[in-house]
Design an enzyme around this catalytic site. Structure first.
Site, PDB file in Angstrom:
ATOM      1  N   GLU A   1      41.491 -32.757 -30.826  1.00  0.00           N
ATOM      2  CA  GLU A   1      40.650 -32.444 -29.932  1.00  0.00           C
ATOM      3  C   GLU A   1      39.434 -31.354 -29.989  1.00  0.00           C
ATOM      4  O   GLU A   1      39.520 -30.275 -29.080  1.00  0.00           O
ATOM      5  CB  GLU A   1      41.441 -31.974 -28.547  1.00  0.00           C
TER       6      GLU A   1
ATOM      7  N   GLU B   1      47.232 -39.952 -27.369  1.00  0.00           N
ATOM      8  CA  GLU B   1      48.025 -39.223 -26.705  1.00  0.00           C
ATOM      9  C   GLU B   1      48.399 -39.545 -25.317  1.00  0.00           C
ATOM     10  O   GLU B   1      47.106 -39.875 -24.699  1.00  0.00           O
ATOM     11  CB  GLU B   1      47.660 -37.660 -26.443  1.00  0.00           C
TER      12      GLU B   1
HETATM   13  C1  GLA Z   1      46.425 -32.232 -25.698  1.00  0.00           C
HETATM   14  C2  GLA Z   1      46.836 -31.670 -27.026  1.00  0.00           C
HETATM   15  C3  GLA Z   1      48.146 -31.583 -27.283  1.00  0.00           C
HETATM   16  C4  GLA Z   1      48.973 -31.460 -26.230  1.00  0.00           C
HETATM   17  C5  GLA Z   1      48.540 -32.085 -25.259  1.00  0.00           C
HETATM   18  C6  GLA Z   1      49.549 -31.620 -23.983  1.00  0.00           C
HETATM   19  O1  GLA Z   1      46.207 -33.439 -25.679  1.00  0.00           O
HETATM   20  O2  GLA Z   1      45.987 -32.550 -28.193  1.00  0.00           O
HETATM   21  O3  GLA Z   1      48.351 -31.139 -28.712  1.00  0.00           O
HETATM   22  O4  GLA Z   1      48.732 -29.955 -25.979  1.00  0.00           O
HETATM   23  O5  GLA Z   1      47.213 -31.777 -24.696  1.00  0.00           O
HETATM   24  O6  GLA Z   1      49.090 -32.564 -22.904  1.00  0.00           O
END
Ligand code: GLA
Ligand code: ZN
Length: 687
Positions: free
Chosen positions: A158, A322
């Protein structure tokens, strides 16, 4: 090349199911690592993103490496036929590194150096951090590049944020020198230098804006945002050098995000630029299902909009990198998914082009901030709880959908989204400071197509417009001459273009066009927008359009007609009875201008007319009520039709021709009732 041929065919001819796996948090619990392997099979999972935050375990001391644990994880996953998406660990760094090389730490907008802690907070310019990242990435590629379980690279995590350290300032100045060919005059012209005495007489005077809202030099703000995107990409490109060298055939992705309060695309980076450097787009989706401010359908529409944008960045399937199987830990209220929602929300992603359902995370952490974030395996370590069973159901469903992998969705409608224009618009002091809402406005224009099962590509400005019959361009505040000329070509060649209020006001430097609206836009639309009136929330106005009345809020453009036809008129105010909606035949195409921000019912009726005129057929002949969405992916052999009930009621749907349920194998025709949140995935053979 047609869009179908450009489809991404993943290495694996199966839908990926699994997610972030952080065994480095459990290395002193071999029993738990052994349970993971059993549970992975029970959950019908097959793919794990590993090592995302594992740097301190991989390199506990500078130059001292520990890979044995990761070897074991690779072989565990491989032993059950699973795949690994191997992460580069730059999203978080070991404490020793921040201590030994403080330059890796980020400096914030007020020039305060951040302490070690958190994550996603390194300087993108730091030479040391770039070297260290390349070094560890090279070791990972050397060790695992040939491992049969390696499926893909997950670069960092991210990417986001910005750093204002001296190295970043110098790099920004160089970036500007390069952009303006070393000519300060060009920079001052672009930044409207003399305004408040901001003329720059030496490159060294340039500083990043401490925060965008505080700097009134819009050209500087815009260039800084562009620089942040470029510098993030530059960091990413540095990361992948050893990977491209040692593993040239392994695809590379990094996980994109959304801004989540209102579920809109991520704002801080221009993903249209980033996308060009990735092999596969992936993103992390965390919609707040069952919230108390919008209907499930409305939220589903917002998810669909982002999917359609991220899919269209490369015109190929993407990955859901995710998602949560239950709740998250960072919404205002962290509600768990109600029964049925997990499968439905997962299938929605596949319906819009995802070739995966991956989670954050596989096993819930025991400590720290994510110990209550939804995960596949809870603290109870059980395969019997509701969430685990929901995940297994998704896994079993995905196993039946492998023919869908790599298929795309053709669209005749393009909706234009532009990051730069949104940055500039948000920066613009004027209009309503709280009501610009560019991404939300795009969603308002997207909604009708979504409700009517008409597929939409949400495209960005550099993409080919000619692929579409209809191009919808709401609130494109910043537009370059080049884009204007491409819009002109699109319409002259027979395309239908829709533009709205607050479009075409400034050029790529955020400098207003002089002499009224751009001549080419005037020519295309046959109008001159002369004033933008901004309304208070309680101001009332309406328009009439094709004998109906619609309410208007926030914005009304006063339009001077030159050649266009009037389609709608304002009802109130000093511009009562003047044109609000216009259309204009321009060469072989047609251009519509919508002067005001109108209620949903208008968008619905307006686009219904265009849908008919342009013969835009729904993507399937499945009939249903509002709140049910139908999306299709197709191959040469078959249409794969997703029928999704985003309402809390039973919903009858009508299959007009014979289809086969891909999950149950049932043959369906005629009326079928979908329960609350039920999804059916059916195949219709094209032969
Ligand atoms: C983000 C991060 C993850 C985790 C999620 C939790 O998307 O990439 O590592 O912290 O949030 O929702
Ligand atoms: Zn920096």
């Amino acid at each position: 090349m047609s869009k179908q041929e450009k489809s991404y065919t993943s290495e694996a001819k199966f839908m990926l199911h699994g997610g972030d796996y952080n065994p480095d948090q459990w290395l002193d619990r071999p029993d738990i690592l052994a349970d993971d392997v059993k549970l992975m099979q029970l959950a019908h999972t097959n793919t794990f993103s590993v090592g995302i935050f594992a740097w301190s375990t991989l390199e506990p001391e500078e130059g001292v490496y520990q890979f044995e644990w990761l070897d074991e994880i690779f072989s565990n996953i491989h032993s059950i036929g699973g795949k690994v998406i191997l992460a580069t660990p730059s999203g978080a760094r070991p404490a020793w590194m921040s201590q030994t090389y403080p330059e890796v730490l980020r400096v914030d907008g007020s020039r305060v150096k951040q302490l070690h802690g958190g994550r996603h907070n390194h300087c993108f310019t730091s030479k040391v951090y770039r070297e260290k990242t390349q070094q560890i990435n090279r070791l990972l590629a050397e060790r695992y590049g040939d491992h049969p379980a390696l499926l893909m690279w997950h670069i960092s995590n991210e990417y986001g944020g910005e750093c204002h350290c001296n190295q970043c300032q110098d790099t920004f100045r160089n970036w500007l020198m390069n952009k303006y060919n070393g000519e300060l005059k060009a920079l001052n012209d672009a930044w409207w230098g003399p305004f408040w005495s901001h003329t720059i007489t030496d490159w060294s005077q340039i500083e990043s804006p401490s925060s965008i809202g505080e700097s009134m030099v819009h050209g500087l703000n815009l260039d800084w945002r562009r620089f942040i995107t470029d510098q993030t990409i530059s960091f990413y490109k540095n990361e992948i050098i050893p990977l491209r060298e040692l593993t040239p055939t392994v695809p590379i992705t990094t996980n994109f995000m959304a801004d989540t309060n209102d579920l809109i695309p991520f704002q801080a980076l221009d993903y249209s630029k980033f996308a060009k450097h990735l092999d596969v787009i992936s993103w992390d989706a965390y919609p707040a299902w069952h919230n108390d401010w919008e209907s499930t359908g409305d939220l589903a529409m917002k998810v669909a909009f982002i999917d359609d944008l991220y899919r269209s960045l490369k015109q190929q399937p993407f990955l859901l990198m995710e998602s949560t199987p239950s709740g998250v830990n960072w919404h205002q209220v962290n509600k768990t998914k109600r029964p049925g929602m997990h499968l439905l929300s997962a299938m929605q992603m596949v319906a819009h082009g995802s070739d995966s359902i991956l989670y954050f995370q596989w096993r819930k952490s025991r400590g720290s901030s994510e110990k209550f974030h939804g995960a596949v395996v809870d603290h109870d370590n059980s395969a019997e709880n509701r969430v685990f069973k929901d995940v297994a159901e998704v896994g079993q469903t995905l196993e039946k959908l492998s023919n869908i992998v790599g298929t795309n969705r053709p669209a005749d409608v393009g909706l234009l989204y532009d990051w730069e224009s949104n940055w500039a618009l948000n920066d613009a002091q004027g209009f309503g400071l709280e009501t610009k809402r560019y991404p939300q406005t795009l969603q308002d224009h997207y909604r009708t197509f979504w409700e009517k099962d008409i597929p939409v590509d949400v495209i960005t400005k550099e993409q080919d417009f000619s692929a579409y019959k209809l191009l919808v361009v709401p609130m494109l505040y910043l537009v370059s001459e080049e884009t204007i000329s491409r819009l002109k070509t699109f319409v002259s060649n027979g395309g239908t273009l829709v533009m709205t209020y607050i479009s075409g006001l400034v050029n790529e430097h955020d400098l207003a066009y002089l002499g009224g609206w751009h001549k080419d836009l005037q020519e295309i639309f046959g109008i001159k927008p002369v004033e933008t009136d901004t309304l208070y929330p309680r101001d009332q106005n309406t328009i009439t359009y094709h004998n109906k009345t619609y309410s208007l809020k926030d914005y009304a453009t006063v339009i001077e007609l030159t050649n266009a036809n009037i389609e709608g008129l304002y009802v109130e105010d000093f511009y009562a009875n003047s044109p609000a909606i216009t259309s204009h035949q321009y060469q072989s195409g047609k251009a519509y201008y919508i002067g005001g921000r109108l209620e949903d019912a208008f968008q619905k009726d307006f686009y219904e007319t265009l849908i008919e005129e342009l013969n835009l057929a729904p993507i399937s002949n499945v009939k249903h009520e509002k709140g049910v969405s139908v999306q299709v992916r197709s191959s040469a052999e078959s249409d794969y039709i997703f029928v999704m009930n985003f309402t809390e009621q039973n919903q009858p749907v009508l299959f007009e021709s014979l289809v086969t349920d891909m999950v149950t194998g049932e043959e369906l025709v005629g009326e079928v009732v979908l329960r609350k949140y039920e999804v059916r995935i059916v195949e219709k053979s094209n032969s």
